[in-house]
Design a protein around this motif. Sequence first.
Motif, PDB file in Angstrom:
ATOM      1  N   LEU A  36       0.827  -1.201   0.000  1.00 24.74           N
ATOM      2  CA  LEU A  36       0.000   0.000   0.000  1.00 24.74           C
ATOM      3  C   LEU A  36       0.867   1.259   0.000  1.00 24.74           C
ATOM      4  O   LEU A  36       0.579   2.226  -0.716  1.00 24.74           O
ATOM      5  N   ALA A  37       1.949   1.254   0.758  1.00 19.71           N
ATOM      6  CA  ALA A  37       2.855   2.407   0.793  1.00 19.71           C
ATOM      7  C   ALA A  37       3.496   2.638  -0.573  1.00 19.71           C
ATOM      8  O   ALA A  37       3.621   3.780  -1.024  1.00 19.71           O
ATOM      9  N   TRP A  39       2.166   1.783  -3.437  1.00 23.30           N
ATOM     10  CA  TRP A  39       1.090   2.269  -4.305  1.00 23.30           C
ATOM     11  C   TRP A  39       0.876   3.760  -4.082  1.00 23.30           C
ATOM     12  O   TRP A  39       0.729   4.530  -5.028  1.00 23.30           O
ATOM     13  N   ILE A  40       0.878   4.189  -2.823  1.00 20.47           N
ATOM     14  CA  ILE A  40       0.704   5.607  -2.497  1.00 20.47           C
ATOM     15  C   ILE A  40       1.854   6.423  -3.084  1.00 20.47           C
ATOM     16  O   ILE A  40       1.643   7.505  -3.628  1.00 20.47           O
ATOM     17  N   ALA A  41       3.066   5.896  -2.989  1.00 20.21           N
ATOM     18  CA  ALA A  41       4.244   6.624  -3.462  1.00 20.21           C
ATOM     19  C   ALA A  41       4.198   6.874  -4.966  1.00 20.21           C
ATOM     20  O   ALA A  41       4.782   7.837  -5.458  1.00 20.21           O
ATOM     21  N   HIS A  43       1.635   7.739  -6.779  1.00 19.41           N
ATOM     22  CA  HIS A  43       0.612   8.686  -7.214  1.00 19.41           C
ATOM     23  C   HIS A  43       1.074  10.131  -7.038  1.00 19.41           C
ATOM     24  O   HIS A  43       1.553  10.522  -5.977  1.00 19.41           O
ATOM     25  N   PHE A  46       0.220  12.794  -4.068  1.00 15.48           N
ATOM     26  CA  PHE A  46       0.956  12.857  -2.806  1.00 15.48           C
ATOM     27  C   PHE A  46       2.332  13.499  -2.956  1.00 15.48           C
ATOM     28  O   PHE A  46       3.082  13.559  -1.995  1.00 15.48           O
ATOM     29  N   ARG A  50       4.822  14.745   0.007  1.00 16.23           N
ATOM     30  CA  ARG A  50       6.154  14.155   0.102  1.00 16.23           C
ATOM     31  C   ARG A  50       7.219  15.242   0.171  1.00 16.23           C
ATOM     32  O   ARG A  50       8.136  15.198   1.001  1.00 16.23           O
ATOM     33  N   THR A 104       1.398   1.423   7.181  1.00 20.78           N
ATOM     34  CA  THR A 104       1.563   2.100   5.892  1.00 20.78           C
ATOM     35  C   THR A 104       2.125   3.494   6.102  1.00 20.78           C
ATOM     36  O   THR A 104       3.084   3.900   5.435  1.00 20.78           O
ATOM     37  N   LEU A 105       1.529   4.233   7.026  1.00 21.22           N
ATOM     38  CA  LEU A 105       2.011   5.593   7.292  1.00 21.22           C
ATOM     39  C   LEU A 105       3.440   5.583   7.839  1.00 21.22           C
ATOM     40  O   LEU A 105       4.290   6.355   7.388  1.00 21.22           O
ATOM     41  N   ARG A 108       5.947   4.535   5.055  1.00 17.89           N
ATOM     42  CA  ARG A 108       6.137   5.610   4.074  1.00 17.89           C
ATOM     43  C   ARG A 108       6.965   6.752   4.678  1.00 17.89           C
ATOM     44  O   ARG A 108       7.900   7.260   4.060  1.00 17.89           O
TER      45      ARG A 108
END
Length: 178
Positions: A36-37, A39-41, A43, A46, A50, A104-105, A108
Amino acid sequence: VPWRIRVNRILKTTVFLIAALYFLVDAIFLTFAKSLANWIAEHWIFESLRAWIVSLPPYPTLALFALPVAILEPVKPMAAYLVGTGHVGTGLTFLVAGEILKLTLVERLFCLSRDKLMAIPAFAWIYWKYSATKDCITSMKAWQIVRRWSLVVQYVIRTRALKLKAAHSPRRVIFQSR
């Protein structure tokens, strides 16, 4: 005096089992959290967040890093209470959602600010102790057996999911010219 030795052994064993269980739960959920982390990275939404996190000095970064832990760590005892009082589904949902979100948080934030966090001596020392404890637990034979079983289960689930997906995907029609 012998009763103190027995009580001390029982306490040490209990603390060790609780710590092992804690690490086991985190290790299980870390698999999902890393995916999930990542996947977030990927996009762009974000990207500005970042950039802001990367621009922070070490101690504000530490405060930001500690925030998800402080807010979401109490989810574990709350989930245990819910399960213990008969609300199994709700408790397990809280545990899974809270752990995946927290990890996840944290994952990341740690990836983005590892060097700054390691510049703080107390954090570096705690991280070293955490890593040593984790290495000690993961080197145990029991841990390795459980890890092997979990990999087998993951492989079986992934294989079945791929077969199910292939069975439900539409077939391609190929036209041949004559």
